[in-house]
Design a protein around this motif. Structure first.
Motif, short mmCIF file in Angstrom:
data_model
loop_
_atom_site.label_atom_id
_atom_site.label_comp_id
_atom_site.label_asym_id
_atom_site.label_seq_id
_atom_site.Cartn_x
_atom_site.Cartn_y
_atom_site.Cartn_z
N TYR A 135 71.17 55.88 43.87
CA TYR A 135 71.74 55.64 42.54
C TYR A 135 71.28 54.27 42.02
O TYR A 135 70.79 54.15 40.88
CB TYR A 135 73.26 55.71 42.64
CG TYR A 135 74.05 55.72 41.35
CD1 TYR A 135 73.46 55.56 40.11
CD2 TYR A 135 75.43 55.89 41.39
CE1 TYR A 135 74.21 55.56 38.94
CE2 TYR A 135 76.20 55.91 40.23
CZ TYR A 135 75.58 55.73 39.01
OH TYR A 135 76.34 55.73 37.87
N THR A 138 67.73 54.30 40.97
CA THR A 138 67.53 54.99 39.70
C THR A 138 67.97 54.12 38.52
O THR A 138 67.31 54.09 37.48
CB THR A 138 68.32 56.32 39.69
OG1 THR A 138 67.89 57.10 40.80
CG2 THR A 138 68.06 57.09 38.40
N VAL A 139 69.07 53.39 38.67
CA VAL A 139 69.50 52.47 37.60
C VAL A 139 68.43 51.43 37.35
O VAL A 139 68.10 51.12 36.19
CB VAL A 139 70.84 51.79 37.97
CG1 VAL A 139 71.13 50.62 37.05
CG2 VAL A 139 71.98 52.80 37.92
N ASN A 140 67.83 50.91 38.40
CA ASN A 140 66.79 49.89 38.21
C ASN A 140 65.53 50.48 37.58
O ASN A 140 64.90 49.85 36.74
CB ASN A 140 66.45 49.24 39.56
CG ASN A 140 67.59 48.35 40.05
OD1 ASN A 140 68.34 47.80 39.26
ND2 ASN A 140 67.73 48.23 41.36
N ARG A 141 65.20 51.69 37.96
CA ARG A 141 64.04 52.34 37.36
C ARG A 141 64.29 52.60 35.87
O ARG A 141 63.40 52.42 35.04
CB ARG A 141 63.77 53.65 38.11
CG ARG A 141 62.71 54.49 37.49
CD ARG A 141 61.54 54.74 38.40
NE ARG A 141 60.56 55.48 37.64
CZ ARG A 141 60.56 56.81 37.56
NH1 ARG A 141 61.41 57.52 38.28
NH2 ARG A 141 59.68 57.42 36.81
N GLU B 72 72.52 48.48 28.10
CA GLU B 72 72.06 49.49 29.05
C GLU B 72 72.95 50.72 29.06
O GLU B 72 72.50 51.82 29.35
CB GLU B 72 72.04 48.88 30.45
CG GLU B 72 71.60 49.87 31.50
CD GLU B 72 71.49 49.23 32.85
OE1 GLU B 72 70.46 48.59 33.09
OE2 GLU B 72 72.44 49.33 33.65
N LYS B 95 73.71 41.44 34.60
CA LYS B 95 74.28 42.10 33.44
C LYS B 95 75.75 41.72 33.28
O LYS B 95 76.41 41.33 34.24
CB LYS B 95 74.17 43.62 33.60
CG LYS B 95 72.72 44.07 33.74
CD LYS B 95 72.61 45.48 34.28
CE LYS B 95 71.16 45.77 34.64
NZ LYS B 95 71.02 47.02 35.41
N TYR B 135 75.46 59.33 39.11
CA TYR B 135 74.06 59.36 39.54
C TYR B 135 73.31 60.43 38.74
O TYR B 135 72.22 60.18 38.18
CB TYR B 135 74.03 59.66 41.04
CG TYR B 135 72.69 59.53 41.74
CD1 TYR B 135 71.50 59.26 41.07
CD2 TYR B 135 72.63 59.67 43.12
CE1 TYR B 135 70.30 59.14 41.76
CE2 TYR B 135 71.43 59.56 43.82
CZ TYR B 135 70.27 59.30 43.13
OH TYR B 135 69.08 59.20 43.82
N THR B 138 72.67 59.38 35.26
CA THR B 138 71.60 58.38 35.17
C THR B 138 70.23 59.02 35.33
O THR B 138 69.28 58.65 34.63
CB THR B 138 71.81 57.29 36.24
OG1 THR B 138 73.10 56.72 36.06
CG2 THR B 138 70.76 56.20 36.12
N MET B 142 67.37 58.78 32.54
CA MET B 142 66.04 58.29 32.87
C MET B 142 64.97 59.26 32.39
O MET B 142 63.96 58.87 31.81
CB MET B 142 65.92 58.08 34.37
CG MET B 142 64.70 57.29 34.76
SD MET B 142 64.57 57.16 36.54
CE MET B 142 64.15 58.86 36.94
#
Lengths: 191, 191
Positions: A135, A138-141, B72, B95, B135, B138, B142
């Motif tokens: 997770y 994925t947030v960083n991507r 974000e 953040k 997850y 996200t 993405m």
DNA sequence: GACTTCCTTTTACATTTGTTAAATAGTCAC
DNA sequence: GTGACTATTTAACAAATGTAAAAGGAAGTC
């Protein structure tokens, strides 16, 4: 199956140390897979019920948008790959998983895994921690797709070993959210 | 605190039904917060140790890149908000979380929560399921940033109630990964 | 109501990226 | 090695988005 699990346990140990009872139970949900380059590990439209550990090889998760082959994710040896957007809600995935090299995998059967969660809280914890890490990744991507330029994303990717050498640039381009032509321009501007 | 927890339990019930012992234990890690519009719920550089349930109001997670204020994530009433990229690895976040309206929150203290995981596996399971859903959300977001156009992303956002009415367009633009000028062009082209 | 402040749109121009097609380079099978 | 196929680069033009500055609008204060 015994000895081939050692590598998988070393991977798990990074997240959580299972006791022996949990390891023995978990092993029963695992099986080994050999699969050749370019073959599909999981087809389109299939509800994902398997988590794969990659002993060797490369996997990519991809789908088609407007007839174009879009790579969403790469996974290398010593990592897990799964289509969580299908696995967690139990819905069919519009994405497939393909191997980019001849690969050696360990398949973890998820319905069997979920049964173990009730008896072995350590196993539930292990996979909670594994997916929490996914997770975060994925947030960083997502952040990099949202507000870094394509060139910044390409330079970030260059820092990771193996990616550029082992994966065709056409897949990398779409993974970065750009076309192959645009990636080629970025590469030639950097020379 | 008793009655104000009812709404939170109804939220939890969507994911997993806790027994009474788990509920009683969980309640001890919760506290209520009232916070005004534009105030920071969590500052920059702070390691996130709290999960918030929003009873009323709107939160946004944002950061600065090259001096620009990038949003974000938005979270509305009846949802959870947390900076998982700080909470899970226990690292400082670059953040912050700001409220976009006067808001009423329930704060869940995470070190306390983690202690409960060992005694109440139901609580660990509940939060596993909550974050699995986050997850998946996200991953889908993405995908839309990676290969939908800004106009497609804006039209998707329009389908969700409240967002356009209650959030300044400047924040929405950066949330979509574009500038405010570009969003304004997209909006006028749609008229 | 006038003033201030913030939000949003518009304009003009620069830059990036997409699209299509062609050229070049590399790989594989025979 | 030859031919077929795939991968990558290049070119030319179109479309989308960024940047900076100015102009309108909307909201709140006095």
């Amino acid at each position: 199956m015994g000895s081939s699990m050692e590598e998988l346990y070393r991977y798990f140990d990074q997240f959580y140390l299972l006791n022996q009872a949990s390891r023995d139970a978990l092993e029963k949900t695992c099986s080994e897979i050999l699969i050749l380059k370019n073959e599909l590990l999981q087809p389109f439209g299939h509800t994902c019920k398997t988590i794969y550990y990659i002993k060797s090889g490369i996997a990519r998760i991809f789908y088609y948008k407007d007839g174009r082959d879009i790579t969403e994710y790469f996974a290398f040896e010593n990592k897990i790959v799964a289509r969580v957007e299908s696995l967690f809600p139990g819905q069919p995935s519009k994405k497939a998983i393909q191997m980019l090299e001849d690969s050696h995998l360990i398949a973890i059967h998820v319905p069997g895994l979920y049964q173990l969660y009730d008896t072995f809280p350590q196993i539930e914890r292990l996979f909670r921690l594994i997916f929490e890490a996914g997770y975060v990744e994925t947030v960083n991507r997502m952040e990099s797709l949202q507000f870094h330029t394509a060139e910044e994303r390409y330079l970030d990717l260059l820092k990771k070993p193996n990616i550029i050498q082992r994966i065709p640039l056409k897949h990398i381009a779409y993974y970065l959210g750009i076309t192959q032509v645009s990636l080629s321009r970025i590469r030639s501007a950097l020379k």
